[in-house]
Motif scaffolding. Sequence first.
Motif, mmCIF file in Angstrom:
data_model
loop_
_atom_site.group_PDB
_atom_site.id
_atom_site.type_symbol
_atom_site.label_atom_id
_atom_site.label_comp_id
_atom_site.label_asym_id
_atom_site.label_seq_id
_atom_site.Cartn_x
_atom_site.Cartn_y
_atom_site.Cartn_z
ATOM 1 N N ILE A 196 0.953 -1.254 -0.433
ATOM 2 C CA ILE A 196 -0.091 -0.280 -0.264
ATOM 3 C C ILE A 196 0.877 1.028 -0.318
ATOM 4 C CG2 ILE A 196 -1.942 1.211 0.848
ATOM 5 C CD1 ILE A 196 -2.600 -1.507 -0.142
ATOM 6 N N GLN A 197 0.562 2.029 -1.107
ATOM 7 C CA GLN A 197 1.097 3.321 -0.999
ATOM 8 C C GLN A 197 0.346 4.371 -1.099
ATOM 9 O OE1 GLN A 197 3.882 3.247 -4.564
ATOM 10 N NE2 GLN A 197 4.809 1.270 -3.953
ATOM 11 N N VAL A 252 -1.563 -1.277 -4.178
ATOM 12 C CA VAL A 252 -2.214 -0.171 -4.240
ATOM 13 C C VAL A 252 -1.633 1.062 -4.157
ATOM 14 C CG1 VAL A 252 -4.117 0.716 -3.290
ATOM 15 C CG2 VAL A 252 -3.938 -1.698 -2.928
ATOM 16 N N GLN A 253 -1.362 2.025 -4.814
ATOM 17 C CA GLN A 253 -1.134 3.059 -4.769
ATOM 18 C C GLN A 253 -2.001 4.269 -5.479
ATOM 19 O OE1 GLN A 253 1.540 3.566 -8.284
ATOM 20 N NE2 GLN A 253 3.200 1.987 -7.597
ATOM 21 N N ILE A 254 -2.093 5.514 -3.884
ATOM 22 C CA ILE A 254 -2.844 6.303 -4.312
ATOM 23 C C ILE A 254 -2.702 7.974 -3.692
ATOM 24 C CG2 ILE A 254 -4.816 7.382 -2.271
ATOM 25 C CD1 ILE A 254 -5.216 4.316 -1.398
ATOM 26 N N GLY A 255 -3.068 8.653 -5.251
ATOM 27 C CA GLY A 255 -2.484 9.715 -5.204
ATOM 28 C C GLY A 255 -3.616 10.514 -5.407
ATOM 29 N N GLN A 256 -3.747 11.423 -7.057
ATOM 30 C CA GLN A 256 -4.202 12.432 -7.061
ATOM 31 C C GLN A 256 -5.771 11.246 -8.205
ATOM 32 O OE1 GLN A 256 -3.042 15.337 -9.045
ATOM 33 N NE2 GLN A 256 -3.550 16.842 -7.629
ATOM 34 N N VAL A 257 -4.708 9.779 -8.278
ATOM 35 C CA VAL A 257 -5.453 9.210 -9.056
ATOM 36 C C VAL A 257 -4.941 7.502 -8.035
ATOM 37 C CG1 VAL A 257 -4.513 7.579 -11.213
ATOM 38 C CG2 VAL A 257 -5.043 10.032 -11.484
ATOM 39 N N MET A 258 -5.529 6.832 -7.927
ATOM 40 C CA MET A 258 -5.715 5.875 -7.417
ATOM 41 C C MET A 258 -5.233 4.270 -8.360
ATOM 42 S SD MET A 258 -7.743 3.435 -4.640
ATOM 43 C CE MET A 258 -9.582 2.937 -5.857
ATOM 44 N N THR A 259 -3.985 3.944 -8.509
ATOM 45 C CA THR A 259 -3.253 2.386 -8.777
ATOM 46 C C THR A 259 -4.072 1.513 -8.333
ATOM 47 O OG1 THR A 259 -2.206 4.224 -10.381
ATOM 48 C CG2 THR A 259 -2.253 1.640 -10.514
ATOM 49 N N LEU A 260 -5.012 -0.005 -8.640
ATOM 50 C CA LEU A 260 -4.944 -1.334 -8.640
ATOM 51 C C LEU A 260 -4.457 -1.764 -9.465
ATOM 52 C CD1 LEU A 260 -8.847 -0.798 -7.935
ATOM 53 C CD2 LEU A 260 -6.670 -0.374 -6.426
ATOM 54 N N VAL A 261 -2.989 -2.821 -9.198
ATOM 55 C CA VAL A 261 -2.314 -3.165 -9.359
ATOM 56 C C VAL A 261 -2.463 -5.580 -9.446
ATOM 57 C CG1 VAL A 261 -0.122 -4.677 -9.860
ATOM 58 C CG2 VAL A 261 -0.445 -2.672 -9.427
ATOM 59 N N LEU A 262 -3.824 -6.017 -10.525
ATOM 60 C CA LEU A 262 -3.797 -7.190 -9.630
ATOM 61 C C LEU A 262 -2.718 -8.290 -9.198
ATOM 62 C CD1 LEU A 262 -5.775 -5.664 -10.374
ATOM 63 C CD2 LEU A 262 -7.260 -7.682 -11.224
ATOM 64 N N LEU A 268 -9.374 10.159 -8.442
ATOM 65 C CA LEU A 268 -9.984 10.513 -7.337
ATOM 66 C C LEU A 268 -11.227 12.021 -6.763
ATOM 67 C CD1 LEU A 268 -7.890 8.461 -5.445
ATOM 68 C CD2 LEU A 268 -9.643 7.332 -5.902
ATOM 69 N N THR A 269 -11.343 11.569 -6.902
ATOM 70 C CA THR A 269 -11.963 12.949 -6.526
ATOM 71 C C THR A 269 -11.646 14.049 -5.279
ATOM 72 O OG1 THR A 269 -14.228 12.541 -5.539
ATOM 73 C CG2 THR A 269 -14.371 13.296 -7.863
ATOM 74 N N GLY A 270 -11.738 14.782 -4.436
ATOM 75 C CA GLY A 270 -11.804 14.885 -3.659
ATOM 76 C C GLY A 270 -10.314 16.768 -2.999
ATOM 77 N N LYS A 271 -10.652 17.008 -2.283
ATOM 78 C CA LYS A 271 -9.899 18.769 -2.513
ATOM 79 C C LYS A 271 -8.111 17.759 -2.002
ATOM 80 C CE LYS A 271 -13.382 21.317 -1.372
ATOM 81 N NZ LYS A 271 -14.466 22.881 -0.182
ATOM 82 N N GLY A 272 -7.844 17.381 -0.814
ATOM 83 C CA GLY A 272 -6.419 16.780 -0.546
ATOM 84 C C GLY A 272 -6.277 15.770 -0.224
ATOM 85 N N ALA A 273 -5.449 15.136 0.204
ATOM 86 C CA ALA A 273 -4.352 13.405 0.153
ATOM 87 C C ALA A 273 -6.454 12.630 1.098
ATOM 88 C CB ALA A 273 -3.115 13.836 0.681
ATOM 89 N N GLN A 274 -6.276 13.603 2.675
ATOM 90 C CA GLN A 274 -7.227 13.173 3.372
ATOM 91 C C GLN A 274 -8.691 12.461 3.108
ATOM 92 O OE1 GLN A 274 -6.612 12.354 6.121
ATOM 93 N NE2 GLN A 274 -4.638 13.461 7.834
ATOM 94 N N GLU A 275 -8.559 12.986 1.631
ATOM 95 C CA GLU A 275 -10.112 13.491 1.624
ATOM 96 C C GLU A 275 -9.896 12.302 0.473
ATOM 97 O OE1 GLU A 275 -12.209 16.153 0.226
ATOM 98 O OE2 GLU A 275 -12.404 17.543 1.947
ATOM 99 N N ARG A 276 -8.633 12.015 -0.063
ATOM 100 C CA ARG A 276 -8.915 11.380 -1.447
ATOM 101 C C ARG A 276 -8.723 9.961 -1.064
ATOM 102 N NH1 ARG A 276 -6.001 15.701 -4.357
ATOM 103 N NH2 ARG A 276 -4.193 15.179 -3.053
ATOM 104 N N LEU A 277 -7.872 10.265 -0.080
ATOM 105 C CA LEU A 277 -7.439 8.619 0.757
ATOM 106 C C LEU A 277 -9.324 7.726 1.288
ATOM 107 C CD1 LEU A 277 -6.086 6.272 2.498
ATOM 108 C CD2 LEU A 277 -5.883 7.930 4.132
ATOM 109 N N SER A 278 -10.210 9.014 1.873
ATOM 110 C CA SER A 278 -11.098 8.265 1.823
ATOM 111 C C SER A 278 -12.637 8.064 0.905
ATOM 112 C CB SER A 278 -12.260 9.313 2.689
ATOM 113 O OG SER A 278 -13.012 9.219 3.624
#
Length: 270
Positions: free
Chosen positions: A130-131, A204-214, A250-260
Amino acid sequence: IVESGLDIPNVNTLIVNRADRRGLAQLYQLRGRVGRSNKRAYAFLFVPSRKTLGKPAVRRLRAIEEFSDLGSGFHISMRDMEIRGAGNLLGAQQHGHISAVGFDLYTRLLDEAVRQLKGEETEPAIEPEIQVSVSSYIPEDYIPDSDLKMQFYQRLGEIRRTVEVLAIEEELTDRFGPLPDPTAALLNTIQVKILARRLRLRQVQIGQVMTLVLSPDKLLKREDIERMVAQSPLPLQFSLSHPPRIEVELTGKGAQERLSVAKNVLQSLV
């Protein structure tokens, strides 16, 4: 007291004679009848000489002593099942194996064995990477006691179910107040990891875009893609390379919201 739900807010001392004759759930409920957030309470459990106690009674008393923190009900119920068993299949005949590996791991091993006997395929466990682009920790000013903080980190590291995360979140809020942003991010990250295990994601990489590697052995069928697209609250982009990938803006104003938001997307895909 247990069955009637008797509750006397000003009582701060409880004495239980012959506690060895009570069940673990009864002792847990009795102990919880005294004390409030701003009042220290005492529960005295009296038992005869240890030499006269049976092994189940000793294990019950040890459990009630070990799980003394708020929100320990789940751990108490799991230990109660380990002691008493859960029907014939997990009853006295199996108590040696349960004692060796614990009830939760034992039931998972049993489930795998049953699947193999039925001829069903069993998938190996995956520990996803998880990143996240957000700080996740328990601040010093939230839990100043370093030993207590390490206990929470240890419990969080052992979690395997979302309901356990929610129980710890409730306990933290009850004992220390509203969660600070880094701690809320820590709990969300742990939930993301639990969901990633269920989806058999390798990364799982979570930034402005979430990338899921199966997982490389995971083959995406057309019906799988259609189901995910229908269930996801956000548009999904699929890459059927090896290994397959899924990207979500991902939508959201900041990193916290995007993680949620990322957590909610994963929940929809499970």
